[in-house]
Design a protein around this motif. Sequence first.
Motif, short mmCIF file in Angstrom:
data_model
loop_
_atom_site.label_atom_id
_atom_site.label_comp_id
_atom_site.label_asym_id
_atom_site.label_seq_id
_atom_site.Cartn_x
_atom_site.Cartn_y
_atom_site.Cartn_z
N ASN A 102 -9.47 -25.71 8.85
CA ASN A 102 -10.40 -25.01 9.75
C ASN A 102 -10.50 -23.52 9.41
OD1 ASN A 102 -10.87 -27.39 11.27
ND2 ASN A 102 -9.02 -27.01 12.50
N LYS A 103 -10.45 -23.23 8.10
CA LYS A 103 -10.61 -21.86 7.58
C LYS A 103 -9.54 -20.90 8.10
CE LYS A 103 -15.63 -22.31 7.08
NZ LYS A 103 -16.96 -21.71 7.41
N GLN A 104 -8.33 -21.41 8.23
CA GLN A 104 -7.22 -20.57 8.66
C GLN A 104 -6.86 -19.57 7.54
OE1 GLN A 104 -5.32 -20.93 11.84
NE2 GLN A 104 -7.30 -21.89 12.24
N ILE A 105 -6.77 -18.26 7.90
CA ILE A 105 -6.50 -17.21 6.91
C ILE A 105 -5.02 -16.88 6.92
CG2 ILE A 105 -7.05 -14.86 6.22
CD1 ILE A 105 -9.64 -15.11 7.86
N PRO A 106 -4.31 -17.07 5.78
CA PRO A 106 -2.86 -16.78 5.74
C PRO A 106 -2.60 -15.29 5.95
CG PRO A 106 -3.72 -17.21 3.53
CD PRO A 106 -4.83 -17.53 4.47
N THR A 107 -1.70 -14.98 6.87
CA THR A 107 -1.50 -13.58 7.29
C THR A 107 -0.97 -12.69 6.16
OG1 THR A 107 -1.09 -14.29 9.57
CG2 THR A 107 -0.30 -12.10 8.93
N LEU A 108 0.16 -13.09 5.55
CA LEU A 108 0.78 -12.23 4.54
C LEU A 108 -0.12 -12.04 3.32
CD1 LEU A 108 4.54 -13.33 4.65
CD2 LEU A 108 3.43 -11.35 5.71
N ALA A 109 -0.81 -13.10 2.90
CA ALA A 109 -1.71 -12.98 1.76
C ALA A 109 -2.87 -12.04 2.08
CB ALA A 109 -2.23 -14.36 1.36
N PHE A 110 -3.34 -12.08 3.32
CA PHE A 110 -4.44 -11.20 3.73
C PHE A 110 -3.98 -9.74 3.71
CE2 PHE A 110 -6.40 -8.74 7.14
CZ PHE A 110 -7.74 -8.86 6.85
N VAL A 111 -2.81 -9.47 4.24
CA VAL A 111 -2.29 -8.10 4.25
C VAL A 111 -2.11 -7.57 2.83
CG1 VAL A 111 -0.33 -6.65 4.90
CG2 VAL A 111 -1.19 -8.36 6.51
N GLN A 112 -1.60 -8.43 1.95
CA GLN A 112 -1.39 -8.01 0.56
C GLN A 112 -2.72 -7.70 -0.14
OE1 GLN A 112 1.62 -7.48 -1.14
NE2 GLN A 112 0.14 -6.58 -2.58
N THR A 113 -3.71 -8.53 0.08
CA THR A 113 -5.03 -8.30 -0.52
C THR A 113 -5.65 -7.01 0.00
OG1 THR A 113 -5.36 -10.68 -0.76
CG2 THR A 113 -7.31 -9.30 -0.89
N SER A 114 -5.45 -6.72 1.28
CA SER A 114 -5.97 -5.48 1.85
C SER A 114 -5.31 -4.26 1.21
CB SER A 114 -5.75 -5.46 3.36
OG SER A 114 -6.46 -6.52 3.98
N SER A 115 -4.01 -4.36 0.98
CA SER A 115 -3.28 -3.26 0.34
C SER A 115 -3.73 -3.06 -1.10
CB SER A 115 -1.77 -3.53 0.38
OG SER A 115 -1.31 -3.64 1.72
N ASP A 116 -4.08 -4.14 -1.78
CA ASP A 116 -4.49 -4.05 -3.19
C ASP A 116 -5.87 -3.42 -3.36
OD1 ASP A 116 -2.16 -5.19 -4.03
OD2 ASP A 116 -2.95 -7.23 -4.15
N LEU A 117 -6.57 -3.19 -2.26
CA LEU A 117 -7.88 -2.53 -2.34
C LEU A 117 -7.74 -1.02 -2.47
CD1 LEU A 117 -10.91 -3.26 -2.18
CD2 LEU A 117 -10.80 -2.75 0.27
N LYS A 118 -6.53 -0.50 -2.37
CA LYS A 118 -6.30 0.94 -2.41
C LYS A 118 -6.88 1.62 -3.66
CE LYS A 118 -2.67 4.42 -2.07
NZ LYS A 118 -1.19 4.67 -1.92
N PRO A 119 -6.74 1.06 -4.88
CA PRO A 119 -7.32 1.73 -6.07
C PRO A 119 -8.82 1.94 -5.94
CG PRO A 119 -5.77 0.04 -6.74
CD PRO A 119 -5.95 -0.13 -5.27
N LEU A 120 -9.54 1.01 -5.32
CA LEU A 120 -10.98 1.16 -5.14
C LEU A 120 -11.28 2.32 -4.21
CD1 LEU A 120 -13.94 0.26 -5.36
CD2 LEU A 120 -13.50 -1.37 -3.50
N LEU A 121 -10.56 2.40 -3.09
CA LEU A 121 -10.78 3.47 -2.13
C LEU A 121 -10.46 4.84 -2.74
CD1 LEU A 121 -9.28 1.77 1.05
CD2 LEU A 121 -11.67 1.84 0.31
N GLU A 122 -9.44 4.89 -3.59
CA GLU A 122 -9.07 6.15 -4.23
C GLU A 122 -10.15 6.61 -5.21
OE1 GLU A 122 -5.32 5.30 -5.96
OE2 GLU A 122 -4.17 5.79 -4.14
#
Length: 336
Positions: free
Chosen positions: A150-170
């Motif tokens: 039912n499209k459940q989003i894994p919590t830890l994987a989501f947090v890690q992917t959000s953190s990996d977006l930092k180079p783009l924001l920089e």
Amino acid sequence: MANNNHRDVKYSRLENGQQPDAGNNSSGFGKSIKFVAILAVVIVLFTCTTWAFKKPESSKAQAGIHSFSYEHHLETEIIFSAQRQQEQLEENSTVTSQGNAAKDAKDKPQTGPVVAVESQGSRVPQKQQPIKTLFTSLHSTFDGLKLGKNKQIPTLAFVQTSSDLKPLLERIGSTVSMIENDLKGNAEKVQAIYKRSPQHSKTLQDMLLYDIKMGRAKEDSSSVVALLWIKRAYQFIERFLRYVADGQQPVPAAQTAYDEMLSRYHSWFVRSAFKIAMNLLPSRTEFMEKMLEDKQDLKRPDYETQVVSDMNHYLDGMLNIFNILEDFYKDHHLET
């Protein structure tokens, strides 16, 4: 009668040992001549016979010379032929080895620059390596998240992917520094909630439902509030980058995206700060250059096309995840 008497006298003299007369001497000389002629004939015959026997021997000797010459020539030809065959075998072996080496090089996966190969005087153009952009070098991406039932989003994987977006924001710069700080603070809240009750927080939906159940949905420390601001920030980023990919300059693209996605949730002071920061964005050309991992690719005319393609692919994954969250918030009346 007279003749008979003469013969009688002749024979009588011979019998008595007397010499014949002058007529008889003439007859003896004729006999000598005959003897000499016979001797000459014998000598001639002997000479001819000897020559006849020697000629075959001479012919055999001559034939032997010709035979030796022919055999020597044949032997030389055999030796040369063998040498030519050996050289041909060595040449074929070399060509075969080179062919196998070329085939192995062709079948083997390429990890570095491909060396040009010359064939029949023509040079094969060197194959260029793919253009590597920031979006393909991120450690994790949203389209890589493995959703549950039912499209459940894994919590830890989501947090890690959000953190990996930092180079783009920089690379976007100080314009999004406020968004970056906001994302970091809310991601830390989600991690803290997970640590407190991991059994209720395996997925984002589980975490949200548990906070709703516990009556904490409107608390600033709840997952509902933290994920709400994370969702809004990413919706702004997705809209802004999509406009740039479509050809807009970064400054008007950011202003339009901010007005559509964030402006109504901010105070006058925050809106003013955002507008000032957005005017500091680089041009679209400079923005595209910042998205390249290797500046050597700037020499390639298709680098911008590759950046746009990778950007859109990344944004598609991001949009899919936050559309799932958007639907959850609407279904549970959590959007304020």
